[in-house]
Design an enzyme around this catalytic site. Sequence first.
Site, short mmCIF file in Angstrom:
data_model
loop_
_atom_site.label_atom_id
_atom_site.label_comp_id
_atom_site.label_asym_id
_atom_site.label_seq_id
_atom_site.Cartn_x
_atom_site.Cartn_y
_atom_site.Cartn_z
N ASP A 142 0.81 -1.21 0.00
CA ASP A 142 0.00 0.00 0.00
C ASP A 142 0.85 1.27 0.00
O ASP A 142 0.69 2.14 0.86
CB ASP A 142 -0.95 0.02 1.20
CG ASP A 142 -1.80 -1.23 1.31
OD1 ASP A 142 -2.18 -1.77 0.25
OD2 ASP A 142 -2.07 -1.67 2.43
N GLU A 195 -11.14 0.84 -3.82
CA GLU A 195 -10.50 1.25 -2.56
C GLU A 195 -9.20 1.98 -2.86
O GLU A 195 -8.79 2.11 -4.01
CB GLU A 195 -10.23 0.02 -1.68
CG GLU A 195 -9.34 -1.01 -2.34
CD GLU A 195 -9.25 -2.32 -1.56
OE1 GLU A 195 -9.96 -2.46 -0.56
OE2 GLU A 195 -8.45 -3.18 -1.97
#
Length: 532
Positions: A15, A185
């Site tokens: 991420d 997302e």
Amino acid sequence: MAKYKNPVLRGFYPDPSICRVGDTFYMVNSTFAYFPGVPVFFSKNLGDWKQIGNVLDRKSQLPLENCGHSEGIYAPSIRYSGGKYYLITTNVGAGGNFVVAAEHPEGPWSEPHYLGEEAKGIDPSLFFDEDGTCWYIGQRQNSRGSAYFGDCEIWIRRMNTEKFVLEGEEYVVLYGFQKKAVWPEGPHLYKKDGYYYILHAEGGTEENHCVVAARSRKVTGPYEYCPFNPILTHRHLGKKAAVTCVGHGDLVDDGHGNWYMVVLGCRPQNGYTLLGRETFLARVEWENDWPVVNPGVGMLEELVEIPGELENEPKKPDGSEKIYHFREKKLPLEFVMLRNHSDGAITLDEREGYLRLNMEQATLKEKKAPSYVGIRQQSRDFCVKTEMELHCSKEKDCAGLVYLQDNENHIRFEISERNGKKYFCVISCQKGADRVSGEMISEGDTGNRIFLCIKVNGLQASFYWKKAQNREKGSCLKDWNCVAENVDIRHMSTEIAGGFTGCTAGMYASSNGEKSDGYADYDSFTIWKDVR
């Protein structure tokens, strides 16, 4: 042109979020149940990265009590505005979305400003517009009613960075590009040449992962999706591709008209991923006001070319040893622990140069805070070694080395004492069930000082010990005692264990549920990368 080898951050660094301040780039990653949380890296060239701090380095910032291994800190995002650095992230299970701020990227960072019920969902990010307005962008379940698992929406709202509260009207802007999209997302918001752009992930952070783009003339929309979405994915390459699960991108420019994207990806070996999700870099060009990733290639490249004065050769894997002697007041920045350990459980004696792990009652199999200090696995073939001194006070006391995926999937290389002799045991824990993979009782007096070693080659691991007499150099294990050889470690992979983390390896001590005054002192911890 300088050339840099992907991944630019090897091992469990998922991420990625990136920003540029002047001529320096800063990047952060998710840490889940590990403490301290959110490592901060800096780079001058996007290829060479050095860790300069951890954002969440105090228990008050990062409550992780009873946190599952894949809960905790999700998808941090770092941004800079008006002389301050802002980081926004989610603590799953302990407070939700929050913001911290700092004047310097290495810290200290502020206490968390929790955004409360008004900021439901995960993966928030911040965008500072030209007029100074700060916009919150995040993901949450579809407010119209989720029709299926993973039916989510992307939404934005203004944020007051003085009071750290959301204000004004909220705007739902996207529901995902693909029909019946799952898990839109990790959204990020940008502005370039009169357009506002949203980049977000989609398809779940597995083989169907991807990056999609949308744009609008107004920050609040309406947004149109890029006609050639996804702008980056490896899902069409199949499970046997060298890099899989590519997605969760963040854009950055170098101030000279060149654009890049950092994304996560996995490097499985024969279908098994032990390293977790790593950080990769890609070039980005703009065509018809849309971002194009690695034009003419359309996928991640092993070597990334970046404008520079020097012609750099691709970096070779670092096969040399790195030794930690614990002669500072704090642990090296790259070391991590699990959850919030109790005061005094893990201490450093910089004068004598050792790390002391008290034999706490907690074990690795529980969602508690065991005496564990580890480092991320960064190579498929590697070796870790420690020189330690064992001090047991109860029958169940043990210490040693651990190769860890999560509380239900790991391998413990434990030493304990039985009738005045050292008992060495390799315990494979798979889906919470222990199985002894090898054991040995020492012959004669070994003393309290012991060398331990775990050697990982691909999908197998071997475990060795030796009486500590002379300083050891190199990774030769010819005269060591082998307790277990070629132990299958596939159960440590993401494909079998599940979850969002990669493997770590480190030092461990436990009294296995009993109160104890026992402890283990670790004089050194050595890691070799790419050992074969």
